[in-house]
Design a protein around this motif. Structure first.
Motif, mmCIF file in Angstrom:
data_model
loop_
_atom_site.group_PDB
_atom_site.id
_atom_site.type_symbol
_atom_site.label_atom_id
_atom_site.label_comp_id
_atom_site.label_asym_id
_atom_site.label_seq_id
_atom_site.Cartn_x
_atom_site.Cartn_y
_atom_site.Cartn_z
ATOM 1 N N GLU A 120 -1.464 -12.334 -19.283
ATOM 2 C CA GLU A 120 -1.367 -10.957 -18.817
ATOM 3 C C GLU A 120 -2.762 -10.333 -18.797
ATOM 4 O O GLU A 120 -3.546 -10.515 -19.732
ATOM 5 C CB GLU A 120 -0.459 -10.140 -19.744
ATOM 6 C CG GLU A 120 0.999 -10.581 -19.744
ATOM 7 C CD GLU A 120 1.745 -10.106 -18.504
ATOM 8 O OE1 GLU A 120 1.384 -9.041 -17.967
ATOM 9 O OE2 GLU A 120 2.684 -10.810 -18.081
ATOM 10 N N SER A 169 -0.410 -7.819 -12.873
ATOM 11 C CA SER A 169 -0.395 -8.082 -14.311
ATOM 12 C C SER A 169 -0.790 -9.518 -14.622
ATOM 13 O O SER A 169 -1.274 -9.813 -15.718
ATOM 14 C CB SER A 169 0.990 -7.783 -14.887
ATOM 15 O OG SER A 169 1.977 -8.605 -14.273
ATOM 16 N N ARG A 210 -5.376 -0.739 -12.265
ATOM 17 C CA ARG A 210 -4.224 -1.297 -11.542
ATOM 18 C C ARG A 210 -4.241 -0.843 -10.089
ATOM 19 O O ARG A 210 -3.219 -0.557 -9.484
ATOM 20 C CB ARG A 210 -2.895 -0.896 -12.204
ATOM 21 C CG ARG A 210 -2.741 -1.354 -13.654
ATOM 22 C CD ARG A 210 -2.867 -2.881 -13.768
ATOM 23 N NE ARG A 210 -2.462 -3.387 -15.076
ATOM 24 C CZ ARG A 210 -3.293 -3.601 -16.095
ATOM 25 N NH1 ARG A 210 -4.589 -3.306 -15.955
ATOM 26 N NH2 ARG A 210 -2.862 -4.096 -17.234
#
Length: 390
Positions: free
Chosen positions: A125, A197, A227
């Motif tokens: 991750e 992710s 992100r």
């Protein structure tokens, strides 16, 4: 010589692949040596190309031949946000080369997500998160800690090529795929990123300088912490910046803070002893060389840390921009070209799956875009031996 048979394909696929590649009818026709009228006729279903002509179209559009035989066009490559601010940029008008590089990066990410579970459980991750309200200096510290970057190691690896590889390998170690594109003009895009992710992607323009690529690498990493992947030229809007402009300012600030931490910079003897705001060229050069960054990046950090003025920075930046770009042409062994473009992490993942018989030699050739005869050299460089691939 036997005449090539007609390709039994749907006209819609011909038109879709051309437009998706970013070509007009005239340019596409010129690339394969036919007339615009004939190509338009194929797309309208009035006639069909031969198999050989279809192969030329596939090569020009950089698409596999099998795609043209699908019943319907595939889903579009996921769009990425356009943060570019170069004068004259027309959003949505990417060159065929940039369109291809984005497709290639997405294809490789999809491949990595598919293959990693065959040798491990799940991809790692992505561990760093940030927001535009965060302090870029603190995010820079967090990035260095996560990557395991120390001041001593950074200084030891401060030569620009060594520095670039040092940062790239550290970023790949936390599960980021780092590719280099070589078909795109540096004025069109210095880099782009796909967030996610697992196995987010950073693509750098190999036509940029090494110091430029290092900065873009950290700039795109900052995008990933938000992100929010994007297509970037790293220019900033300083007057009433839009949200995209604010994001670019933040990512530039994070990249600078990561590469040249405030505390380490202010401890440098030449910095702590300088009570003024002007800097000699050799002082700027020596400090930039010590941190493995460009002179502009170093000077920008001095400005942010209150050790120079905006006017002095603007004068020196104009001087740097006016300098001719240094030539970077020198012979690079084939194995290094493959690894530089595909990334050590992705290349290793492909080789490990091949050695475990999870994929075929043809798959390796497609994923790494290589001839199989070169695999022993590539394996030796990436994995330390070449006893399994012959």
């Amino acid at each position: 010589m036997a005449k090539s048979a007609n390709a039994l394909i749907k006209p819609d696929l011909l038109e879709w692949t051309r437009k998706d590649a970013g070509f007009g009818v005239e340019e596409a026709a010129r690339k394969i040596g036919t007339t615009p009228e004939r190509l338009a006729g194929w797309e309208q279903g009035d006639s069909k190309p031969t198999v050989n002509q279809l192969r030329k179209l596939a090569a020009a559009y950089k698409r596999p031949l099998a795609l043209f035989y699908l019943p319907v066009p595939p889903e579009d490559t996921p769009a990425i946000r356009d943060f570019r601010r170069l004068p004259g940029t027309i959003f949505g008008s990417d060159s065929p080369q940039l369109r291809f590089e984005k497709r290639r990066a997405q294809f490789r990410r999809d491949t990595a997500l598919e293959l990693f579970p065959l040798i491990e459980h799940d991809p790692p991750e992505f561990p760093i998160m940030a927001s535009l309200s965060d302090d870029p200096e603190l995010i820079g510290v967090q990035i260095r800690d996560t990557l395991g970057i120390t001041y001593a190691d950074q200084v030891r690896r401060s030569r620009q090529r060594t520095s670039f590889n040092y940062w790239r390998e550290a970023i790949e170690e936390i599960g980021v795929l780092v590719f280099q594109m070589w078909l795109v003009d540096n004025q069109e895009a210095r880099g782009f990123s796909y967030s996610g992710s697992q196995y987010p992607v950073i693509a750098l323009n190999s036509k940029d300088s090494l110091a430029g690529r290092t900065f873009t690498l950290l700039h795109e990493l900052a995008h990933l912490t938000l992100r929010e992947g994007g297509l970037c030229d790293l220019l900033e809007e300083r007057q009433n910046p839009s949200l995209e402009g604010q994001t670019e300012i933040f990512c530039n600030a994070v990249a600078g803070a990561t590469l040249v931490p405030r505390d380490y910079l202010l401890l440098e003897s030449s910095v702590s002893s300088n009570a003024g705001s002007k800097w000699a060229d050799d002082e700027i050069f020596d400090l930039a060389a010590k941190f493995g960054v460009s002179r502009e990046t170093l000077l920008r950090r001095l400005l942010i840390c209150g050790k120079t003025t905006a006017d002095f920075y603007a004068i020196k930046r104009s001087e740097y921009l006016a300098e001719p770009a240094p030539s970077q042409r020198f012979p690079v062994p084939y194995r290094y070209r493959v690894i530089n473009r595909s990334g050590r992490s992705f290349t290793k993942l492909i080789l490990e799956n091949y050695l475990r018989d999870n994929i075929t030699g043809s798959d390796v050739a497609e994923y790494l875009e290589v001839q199989l005869k070169h695999l022993p050299d590539i394996e030796r460089e990436v994995m330390g031996s070449a006893t399994s691939i012959t």
